[in-house]
Scaffold this motif. Sequence first.
Motif, PDB file in Angstrom:
ATOM      1  N   UNK A   1       0.874  -1.175   0.000  1.00  0.00           N
ATOM      2  CA  UNK A   1       0.000   0.000   0.000  1.00  0.00           C
ATOM      3  C   UNK A   1       0.910   1.223   0.000  1.00  0.00           C
ATOM      4  N   UNK A   2       0.774   2.040  -1.019  1.00  0.00           N
ATOM      5  CA  UNK A   2       1.567   3.263  -1.098  1.00  0.00           C
ATOM      6  C   UNK A   2       0.602   4.434  -1.262  1.00  0.00           C
ATOM      7  N   UNK A   3       0.422   5.169  -0.190  1.00  0.00           N
ATOM      8  CA  UNK A   3      -0.597   6.231  -0.216  1.00  0.00           C
ATOM      9  C   UNK A   3      -0.241   7.341  -1.209  1.00  0.00           C
ATOM     10  N   UNK A   4       1.040   7.417  -1.591  1.00  0.00           N
ATOM     11  CA  UNK A   4       1.447   8.440  -2.564  1.00  0.00           C
ATOM     12  C   UNK A   4       1.188   8.014  -4.006  1.00  0.00           C
ATOM     13  N   UNK A   5       0.728   6.805  -4.178  1.00  0.00           N
ATOM     14  CA  UNK A   5       0.518   6.278  -5.535  1.00  0.00           C
ATOM     15  C   UNK A   5       1.644   5.321  -5.882  1.00  0.00           C
ATOM     16  N   UNK A   6       1.279   4.153  -6.438  1.00  0.00           N
ATOM     17  CA  UNK A   6       2.278   3.118  -6.770  1.00  0.00           C
ATOM     18  C   UNK A   6       3.267   3.636  -7.820  1.00  0.00           C
ATOM     19  N   UNK A   7       4.550   3.384  -7.573  1.00  0.00           N
ATOM     20  CA  UNK A   7       5.605   3.717  -8.526  1.00  0.00           C
ATOM     21  C   UNK A   7       5.710   2.526  -9.496  1.00  0.00           C
ATOM     22  N   UNK A   8       5.074   2.672 -10.658  1.00  0.00           N
ATOM     23  CA  UNK A   8       4.963   1.516 -11.569  1.00  0.00           C
ATOM     24  C   UNK A   8       6.304   1.103 -12.172  1.00  0.00           C
ATOM     25  N   UNK A   9       7.193   2.061 -12.409  1.00  0.00           N
ATOM     26  CA  UNK A   9       8.508   1.681 -12.949  1.00  0.00           C
ATOM     27  C   UNK A   9       9.225   0.743 -11.986  1.00  0.00           C
ATOM     28  N   UNK A  10       9.041   1.028 -10.712  1.00  0.00           N
ATOM     29  CA  UNK A  10       9.665   0.195  -9.688  1.00  0.00           C
ATOM     30  C   UNK A  10       9.048  -1.216  -9.716  1.00  0.00           C
ATOM     31  N   UNK A  11       7.711  -1.302  -9.846  1.00  0.00           N
ATOM     32  CA  UNK A  11       7.053  -2.618  -9.905  1.00  0.00           C
ATOM     33  C   UNK A  11       7.504  -3.373 -11.155  1.00  0.00           C
ATOM     34  N   UNK A  12       7.600  -2.653 -12.285  1.00  0.00           N
ATOM     35  CA  UNK A  12       8.038  -3.326 -13.528  1.00  0.00           C
ATOM     36  C   UNK A  12       9.433  -3.914 -13.351  1.00  0.00           C
ATOM     37  N   UNK A  13      10.314  -3.144 -12.703  1.00  0.00           N
ATOM     38  CA  UNK A  13      11.688  -3.612 -12.491  1.00  0.00           C
ATOM     39  C   UNK A  13      11.670  -4.886 -11.630  1.00  0.00           C
ATOM     40  N   UNK A  14      10.899  -4.858 -10.548  1.00  0.00           N
ATOM     41  CA  UNK A  14      10.860  -6.005  -9.631  1.00  0.00           C
ATOM     42  C   UNK A  14      10.246  -7.230 -10.317  1.00  0.00           C
ATOM     43  N   UNK A  15       9.139  -7.005 -11.026  1.00  0.00           N
ATOM     44  CA  UNK A  15       8.368  -8.141 -11.559  1.00  0.00           C
ATOM     45  C   UNK A  15       8.788  -8.570 -12.961  1.00  0.00           C
ATOM     46  N   UNK A  16       8.985  -7.596 -13.870  1.00  0.00           N
ATOM     47  CA  UNK A  16       9.268  -7.973 -15.258  1.00  0.00           C
ATOM     48  C   UNK A  16      10.741  -8.283 -15.482  1.00  0.00           C
ATOM     49  N   UNK A  17      11.618  -7.589 -14.752  1.00  0.00           N
ATOM     50  CA  UNK A  17      13.053  -7.768 -14.996  1.00  0.00           C
ATOM     51  C   UNK A  17      13.646  -8.760 -13.992  1.00  0.00           C
ATOM     52  N   UNK A  18      13.430  -8.485 -12.699  1.00  0.00           N
ATOM     53  CA  UNK A  18      14.115  -9.292 -11.677  1.00  0.00           C
ATOM     54  C   UNK A  18      13.339 -10.538 -11.269  1.00  0.00           C
TER      55      UNK A  18
END
Length: 448
Positions: free
Chosen positions: A270-287
Amino acid sequence: MSFKSAFLNELMERVEARNAGEKEFHQAVREVLESLEPVIEKHPEFVKNGVIESIVEPERIIKFRVPWVDDKGNVRVNRGFRIQFNSAIGPYKGGLRFHPSVYEGIIKFLGFEQIFKNSLTGLPIGGGKGGSDFDPKGKSDMEVMRFCQSFMTELSKYIGADTDVPAGDIGVGAREIGYMFGQYKRLRDEFTGVLTGKGIPYGGSLARKEATGYGLCYFTEEMLKDNGLSFDGKTVVVSGSGNVAIYAVEKATTLGAKVVAMSDSNGYVYDKNGIDLDCVKKIKEVERKRIKEYLVYHPEAEYHEGCSGIWTIKCDIALPCATQNEIDENSAKALVANGVKAVCEGANMPSTPEAISAFQSAGVLFGPAKAANAGGVATSALEMSQNSMRYSWTFEEVDAKLKDIMVNIYHNASSAASEYGMPGNLVAGANIAGFLKVANAMLAHGVV
Ligand code: NDP
């Protein structure tokens, strides 16, 4: 719950007995049969000609052994499936799911849903689905490659660009499609559009990767617009962090919403400032790591173990994009109590029947999966068209076609719901609109 029609009661009993223990399939069939009550009153010819009985029975079920060798040299054996459910309006089309929970009942429910979804797209595609109980999580690239090659060695006997065209689903993304396409090409010595979701350099369509998530948002946007609302300024919760979830977050954000939570099968952030999608892409799509890693980059966000807690977060719009039955009655009631205005399904059958009732009786706008997530398969059909033409459309061209398709699906489902006396009930509307086209084609083809 029983049906008013004795015929439907008897048919449902038969489906349950013939497909014993396959509870997800029973759930999917029951929902469709409920929607069809007013249709069979108006069209007795569908009952008389056995169309309803035929549509709940797959045309063909293929089940096979998938032996492969792991990195330590051990032989491992999984089970593969392909269910070719209905080809009345086109070649079988539907994804492949690699997940340890896969058994015949899961593939059957997904294949059955696919018939109506594919019909709703307005494109000439029949319904099918496949997969394996293989778990790609924690496997090396080489292990995944050897598994995919063995899986395709058997599957290749039953598929083809004009007969059955599989795609991805849970656990099957660009990497797996690439390995399977390579093996098909090697075995058959032909370069055809036998799979969709392919990489761009070898026949994939631009915007296919984004299509299910983007399409979900286009559908939701149209549903909101029809009810005087929009994404702009709304708080959104998206479950999952795979292909569908990531591109749903991307489009919802572009349309002015703030997405505050995402999840995987271990827990949610839960990120009240809004999810940082680039960060999620890095974690999920790349790593290929867990969503928990998000806190390494955003220590101010919160992480909670377990999946269902995500539905207790206050939001205006909920987009379940992980898996079947992820929203039960309690989660639905929590969303309603927190003032949710719209729920649109990116995953297949993510809401239990009790959850759907809770949304509908509270007046929450509800977009069912068959309609709302049809953008992926629609764009797969556009990939098939491009492969047949030996031509590629631009990203913008495909995206514009996708948007048109999703807007049409919304209005077709909404009109069918009104025509059959259930205005606003998009579950019934999507089932009816999807059914009518396939049923009429089946009638035209004759009984056997
Ligand atoms: P991915 O494998 O890319 O992502 C699946 C996501 O859901 C992951 O975050 C995964 O977490 C989570 N998840 C999977 N199983 C469970 C579970 N049992 N409990 C909780 N979370 C779970 O798959 P997709 O994004 O492609 O598919 C998501 C849903 O959308 C599925 O229902 C699929 O059938 C549907 N869909 C997909 C389409 C497509 O084009 N890909 C088209 C139409 C529908 P983890 O990594 O921890 O497993």
